[in-house]
Design a protein around this motif. Sequence first.
Motif, mmCIF file in Angstrom:
data_model
loop_
_atom_site.group_PDB
_atom_site.id
_atom_site.type_symbol
_atom_site.label_atom_id
_atom_site.label_comp_id
_atom_site.label_asym_id
_atom_site.label_seq_id
_atom_site.Cartn_x
_atom_site.Cartn_y
_atom_site.Cartn_z
ATOM 1 N N ALA A 119 -2.716 0.084 -63.229
ATOM 2 C CA ALA A 119 -1.859 -0.147 -62.130
ATOM 3 C C ALA A 119 -1.721 1.166 -61.424
ATOM 4 C CB ALA A 119 -0.495 -0.761 -62.614
ATOM 5 N N THR A 163 -4.276 -4.601 -58.025
ATOM 6 C CA THR A 163 -4.402 -4.342 -59.442
ATOM 7 C C THR A 163 -5.521 -3.232 -59.535
ATOM 8 O OG1 THR A 163 -4.826 -5.005 -61.701
ATOM 9 C CG2 THR A 163 -6.225 -5.926 -60.023
ATOM 10 N N ASP A 200 2.009 -5.495 -62.623
ATOM 11 C CA ASP A 200 2.496 -4.369 -63.869
ATOM 12 C C ASP A 200 1.552 -4.371 -64.905
ATOM 13 O OD1 ASP A 200 4.739 -3.704 -62.494
ATOM 14 O OD2 ASP A 200 6.098 -5.370 -63.312
ATOM 15 N N GLY A 201 1.219 -3.163 -65.355
ATOM 16 C CA GLY A 201 0.353 -3.059 -66.635
ATOM 17 C C GLY A 201 -1.241 -3.106 -66.245
ATOM 18 N N ARG A 244 -0.928 1.005 -57.472
ATOM 19 C CA ARG A 244 0.328 1.628 -56.677
ATOM 20 C C ARG A 244 0.084 2.522 -55.623
ATOM 21 N NH1 ARG A 244 2.294 0.757 -62.121
ATOM 22 N NH2 ARG A 244 3.846 -0.813 -61.930
ATOM 23 N N ARG A 264 1.980 -6.969 -53.754
ATOM 24 C CA ARG A 264 2.469 -6.700 -55.013
ATOM 25 C C ARG A 264 1.510 -6.148 -56.140
ATOM 26 N NH1 ARG A 264 6.916 -10.050 -56.898
ATOM 27 N NH2 ARG A 264 7.726 -11.543 -54.743
ATOM 28 N N ALA A 320 9.943 0.281 -57.958
ATOM 29 C CA ALA A 320 8.621 -0.182 -58.575
ATOM 30 C C ALA A 320 8.873 -1.414 -59.206
ATOM 31 C CB ALA A 320 8.625 0.921 -59.730
ATOM 32 N N GLY A 321 7.729 -2.141 -59.040
ATOM 33 C CA GLY A 321 7.314 -3.593 -59.551
ATOM 34 C C GLY A 321 7.964 -4.664 -58.764
ATOM 35 N N GLU A 322 8.374 -4.313 -57.631
ATOM 36 C CA GLU A 322 8.831 -5.337 -56.521
ATOM 37 C C GLU A 322 7.572 -5.670 -55.413
ATOM 38 O OE1 GLU A 322 12.528 -4.599 -54.822
ATOM 39 O OE2 GLU A 322 13.794 -4.607 -56.802
#
Length: 108
Positions: A6, A2, A41-42, A10, A38, A25-27
């Motif tokens: 985000a 995190t 998200d956000g 990433r 992982r 994205a997001g997986e």
Amino acid sequence: MTSPEAALARLAAAELPHPNPPPLAGEGREGAGFPEIRVLDGGTIAWRAAGLPLATGREAMADTPDDCWRRPYDPYAGEGARERYLKWEIELIRQIEREGDLGFRVSP
């Protein structure tokens, strides 16, 4: 992983070694030495906005922080830190004198 929004997480996740192609994205994805990677998200901002608990101290760290410089006069620097720093600094003058390729004078 995190970060505040985000975006940095990433980027960092993309740099981790992994045997499989990057996911959508997001997986999550499998990574070398990591069972799963992982990105939240956000980021942390979204986590906080959702009212979820957030540790603010060092209690949830995965390891002891040993890659940071602590000022010798800070209370968390540890016992004897000031004395070790001053000893190092005084010895630095002698080290420069021994090397002989730099001019260095100590003013009274």
